[in-house]
Structures are given as C-alpha cells and as structure tokens.
Motif scaffolding. Sequence first.
Motif, PDB file in Angstrom:
ATOM      1  N   LYS A 128       0.836  -1.204   0.000  1.00  8.63           N
ATOM      2  CA  LYS A 128       0.000   0.000   0.000  1.00  8.63           C
ATOM      3  C   LYS A 128       0.877   1.262   0.000  1.00  8.63           C
ATOM      4  O   LYS A 128       2.097   1.178   0.204  1.00  8.63           O
ATOM      5  CB  LYS A 128      -0.931  -0.037   1.220  1.00  8.63           C
ATOM      6  N   ARG A 169       2.456  -7.043   8.963  1.00  7.94           N
ATOM      7  CA  ARG A 169       1.745  -5.975   9.695  1.00  7.94           C
ATOM      8  C   ARG A 169       2.219  -5.902  11.148  1.00  7.94           C
ATOM      9  O   ARG A 169       2.294  -4.811  11.731  1.00  7.94           O
ATOM     10  CB  ARG A 169       0.239  -6.209   9.615  1.00  7.94           C
ATOM     11  N   TYR A 179     -12.300  -2.092  -3.467  1.00  9.49           N
ATOM     12  CA  TYR A 179     -12.819  -2.154  -2.099  1.00  9.49           C
ATOM     13  C   TYR A 179     -14.355  -2.096  -2.058  1.00  9.49           C
ATOM     14  O   TYR A 179     -14.925  -1.723  -1.031  1.00  9.49           O
ATOM     15  CB  TYR A 179     -12.211  -1.020  -1.261  1.00  9.49           C
ATOM     16  N   HIS A 194     -16.682  -2.923   0.849  1.00  8.80           N
ATOM     17  CA  HIS A 194     -16.709  -2.067   2.041  1.00  8.80           C
ATOM     18  C   HIS A 194     -17.466  -0.753   1.815  1.00  8.80           C
ATOM     19  O   HIS A 194     -17.383   0.155   2.644  1.00  8.80           O
ATOM     20  CB  HIS A 194     -15.274  -1.727   2.476  1.00  8.80           C
ATOM     21  N   THR A 242      -5.570  -7.924  10.254  1.00  4.89           N
ATOM     22  CA  THR A 242      -5.870  -6.632   9.622  1.00  4.89           C
ATOM     23  C   THR A 242      -5.382  -5.456  10.468  1.00  4.89           C
ATOM     24  O   THR A 242      -4.775  -4.525   9.950  1.00  4.89           O
ATOM     25  CB  THR A 242      -7.399  -6.503   9.398  1.00  4.89           C
ATOM     26  N   PHE A 270     -15.637   3.847   7.110  1.00  4.84           N
ATOM     27  CA  PHE A 270     -14.264   4.204   6.746  1.00  4.84           C
ATOM     28  C   PHE A 270     -14.001   4.130   5.248  1.00  4.84           C
ATOM     29  O   PHE A 270     -12.860   4.299   4.808  1.00  4.84           O
ATOM     30  CB  PHE A 270     -13.262   3.333   7.513  1.00  4.84           C
ATOM     31  N   GLU A 301     -12.286   7.196   3.613  1.00  2.00           N
ATOM     32  CA  GLU A 301     -10.902   7.270   4.118  1.00  2.00           C
ATOM     33  C   GLU A 301     -10.011   6.211   3.433  1.00  2.00           C
ATOM     34  O   GLU A 301      -8.868   6.486   3.064  1.00  2.00           O
ATOM     35  CB  GLU A 301     -10.986   6.990   5.627  1.00  2.00           C
ATOM     36  N   LEU A 302     -10.601   5.025   3.239  1.00  2.00           N
ATOM     37  CA  LEU A 302      -9.870   3.910   2.616  1.00  2.00           C
ATOM     38  C   LEU A 302      -9.528   4.232   1.157  1.00  2.00           C
ATOM     39  O   LEU A 302      -8.389   4.026   0.710  1.00  2.00           O
ATOM     40  CB  LEU A 302     -10.749   2.652   2.714  1.00  2.00           C
ATOM     41  N   ARG A 314      -1.748 -14.590   3.635  1.00  2.00           N
ATOM     42  CA  ARG A 314      -2.537 -13.889   4.675  1.00  2.00           C
ATOM     43  C   ARG A 314      -1.902 -14.103   6.055  1.00  2.00           C
ATOM     44  O   ARG A 314      -1.847 -13.188   6.866  1.00  2.00           O
ATOM     45  CB  ARG A 314      -3.989 -14.404   4.690  1.00  2.00           C
ATOM     46  N   HIS A 331      -1.895  -5.325   1.253  1.00  2.00           N
ATOM     47  CA  HIS A 331      -3.184  -5.963   0.956  1.00  2.00           C
ATOM     48  C   HIS A 331      -2.908  -7.351   0.397  1.00  2.00           C
ATOM     49  O   HIS A 331      -1.952  -7.537  -0.352  1.00  2.00           O
ATOM     50  CB  HIS A 331      -3.969  -5.160  -0.096  1.00  2.00           C
ATOM     51  N   ASN A 381      -1.895  -0.173   7.155  1.00  2.00           N
ATOM     52  CA  ASN A 381      -1.402  -1.503   7.541  1.00  2.00           C
ATOM     53  C   ASN A 381      -0.546  -2.160   6.467  1.00  2.00           C
ATOM     54  O   ASN A 381      -0.471  -3.384   6.373  1.00  2.00           O
ATOM     55  CB  ASN A 381      -2.560  -2.399   8.006  1.00  2.00           C
ATOM     56  N   VAL A 417      -4.731   0.490  11.885  1.00  2.00           N
ATOM     57  CA  VAL A 417      -5.492  -0.297  10.891  1.00  2.00           C
ATOM     58  C   VAL A 417      -5.598   0.423   9.548  1.00  2.00           C
ATOM     59  O   VAL A 417      -5.644  -0.212   8.492  1.00  2.00           O
ATOM     60  CB  VAL A 417      -6.884  -0.703  11.455  1.00  2.00           C
ATOM     61  N   GLY A 418      -5.634   1.734   9.591  1.00  2.00           N
ATOM     62  CA  GLY A 418      -5.770   2.510   8.343  1.00  2.00           C
ATOM     63  C   GLY A 418      -4.500   2.492   7.505  1.00  2.00           C
ATOM     64  O   GLY A 418      -4.555   2.692   6.294  1.00  2.00           O
TER      65      GLY A 418
HETATM   66  P1  IDP Z   1      -7.868  -7.056   5.059  1.00  2.00           P
HETATM   67  O1  IDP Z   1      -7.091  -5.961   4.358  1.00  2.00           O
HETATM   68  O2  IDP Z   1      -7.057  -7.667   6.180  1.00  2.00           O
HETATM   69  O3  IDP Z   1      -8.441  -8.074   4.114  1.00  2.00           O
HETATM   70  P2  IDP Z   1     -10.541  -5.882   5.327  1.00  2.00           P
HETATM   71  O4  IDP Z   1     -11.476  -6.171   6.461  1.00  2.00           O
HETATM   72  O5  IDP Z   1     -10.877  -6.432   3.977  1.00  2.00           O
HETATM   73  O6  IDP Z   1      -9.077  -6.347   5.796  1.00  2.00           O
HETATM   74  O7  IDP Z   1     -10.411  -4.294   5.224  1.00  2.00           O
HETATM   75  C1  IDP Z   1      -9.794  -3.696   4.126  1.00  2.00           C
HETATM   76  C2  IDP Z   1      -8.898  -2.583   4.605  1.00  2.00           C
HETATM   77  O8  IDP Z   1      -9.694  -1.553   5.140  1.00  2.00           O
HETATM   78  C3  IDP Z   1      -7.936  -2.961   5.721  1.00  2.00           C
HETATM   79  O9  IDP Z   1      -6.729  -3.542   5.263  1.00  2.00           O
HETATM   80  C4  IDP Z   1      -7.697  -1.630   6.423  1.00  2.00           C
HETATM   81  O10 IDP Z   1      -6.598  -0.933   5.821  1.00  2.00           O
HETATM   82  C5  IDP Z   1      -8.969  -0.858   6.141  1.00  2.00           C
HETATM   83  N1  IDP Z   1      -9.778  -0.778   7.356  1.00  2.00           N
HETATM   84  C6  IDP Z   1     -10.429  -1.784   7.967  1.00  2.00           C
HETATM   85  N2  IDP Z   1     -11.078  -1.332   9.062  1.00  2.00           N
HETATM   86  C7  IDP Z   1     -10.800   0.000   9.140  1.00  2.00           C
HETATM   87  C8  IDP Z   1     -11.174   1.037  10.053  1.00  2.00           C
HETATM   88  O11 IDP Z   1     -11.903   0.818  11.020  1.00  2.00           O
HETATM   89  N3  IDP Z   1     -10.684   2.280   9.778  1.00  2.00           N
HETATM   90  C9  IDP Z   1      -9.882   2.552   8.701  1.00  2.00           C
HETATM   91  N4  IDP Z   1      -9.523   1.595   7.827  1.00  2.00           N
HETATM   92  C10 IDP Z   1      -9.971   0.357   8.044  1.00  2.00           C
END
Ligand code: IDP
Length: 148
Positions: free
Chosen positions: A9, A102, A49, A52, A91, A57, A60-61, A85, A115, A112, A109-110
């Motif tokens: 990322k 990670r 994405y 989601h 995550t 979020f 922001e993502l 994984r 992917h 990380n 989490v934002g």
């Molecule tokens: P993953 O990347 O481990 O598969 P997912 O649940 O698919 O996880 O979420 C996608 C991405 O969304 C995460 O890698 C993370 O960067 C972001 N994300 C997940 N939850 C949050 C949050 O609560 N705030 C901001 N970003 C988030």
Amino acid sequence: MEKTFLMVKPDGVQRNLVGEIVNRFERKGYRLAGAKLMQISDDLAKEHYGEHKERPFFGELVDFITSGPVFAMVWEGENVIATAREMMGKTNPSDAAPGTIRGDFGVTVGKNVIHGSDSPESAEREINLFFETSELVTYTKQDSAWIY
Ligand code: IDP
C-alpha cells in the motif's frame, strides 16, 4: 498452481518496504508472476474495495489507497492465498503477531502496509482487476525442485 494478488500500500511504498516485502515472499519459495508500481485511480479503488462501500471508513480507505503509488504483485505457489494472509498478519497491526508483515511494520489499521486476497474468488477478481493476462509471466524457477 494457486495464485494470489498482493499489494504494498502507499504507506509501505513511502516507507521503503517494497524490497523487504518482496524478499519475504521470495525467501518463502513462492514464484513472482507479475509486478508493477502504479497509481490507483479513484474508480479502481472503489471497485477493488467495493465490499466495504457501506462502511464508515470507505471514503478514508479510498483516499488512502489513492494517496500515492502502490506496488501490485501476483505470486504463485501451493496454498499461497491462505499462507500469504498468515505472513501478512491480522488486519489491525495491533493484533498482528510479531514476525508478520503488519506485526513488524504497522501500527494502525488505516495504514497496515499490505493488501492480500482473502479467498480464491477474491484472488481471481483482484488479479483480473489489476493485471492484463499479458503482464503475467509463466516460467520455471530452478529452485522449484528444492521447494516441491
Ligand atoms: P484485510 O485488508 O485484512 O483483508 P478488510 O477487512 O478487507 O481487511 O479491510 C480492508 C482494509 O480496510 C484494511 O486492510 C484496512 O486498511 C482498512 N480498514 C479496515 N477497518 C478499518 C477502520 O476501522 N478504519 C480505517 N480503515 C480500516
């Protein structure tokens, strides 16, 4: 052989972690089938994405994943989807075990770092979303006889 889509990322690219991350999958014994540094468009980010889109979020993502270049990759190997994984870690980096990507390099989490596809269906979808067939290379690696 199974294939997965992995992506360093924007935070990982800016923090000079591309080589470190490629190195981990190379040393593990997986085969790199394709890779490119690219800038994700807004449309591609929203499609990638899409699952989601109702989450708070989501905006922001999308902003984050388009905030700078990413390093997109396809890796191949036995059970590579699930094992990658595991190598990435949970995550939320605060839940990710030390020794995982990670766990070793992420804090929030934002941001990380990486992917990775979470199932055979998402791997196929994401590989097709990010790569043309002509960008993927099939070849035999000399070390495969010592891995399989
Ligand atoms: P993953 O990347 O481990 O598969 P997912 O649940 O698919 O996880 O979420 C996608 C991405 O969304 C995460 O890698 C993370 O960067 C972001 N994300 C997940 N939850 C949050 C949050 O609560 N705030 C901001 N970003 C988030």
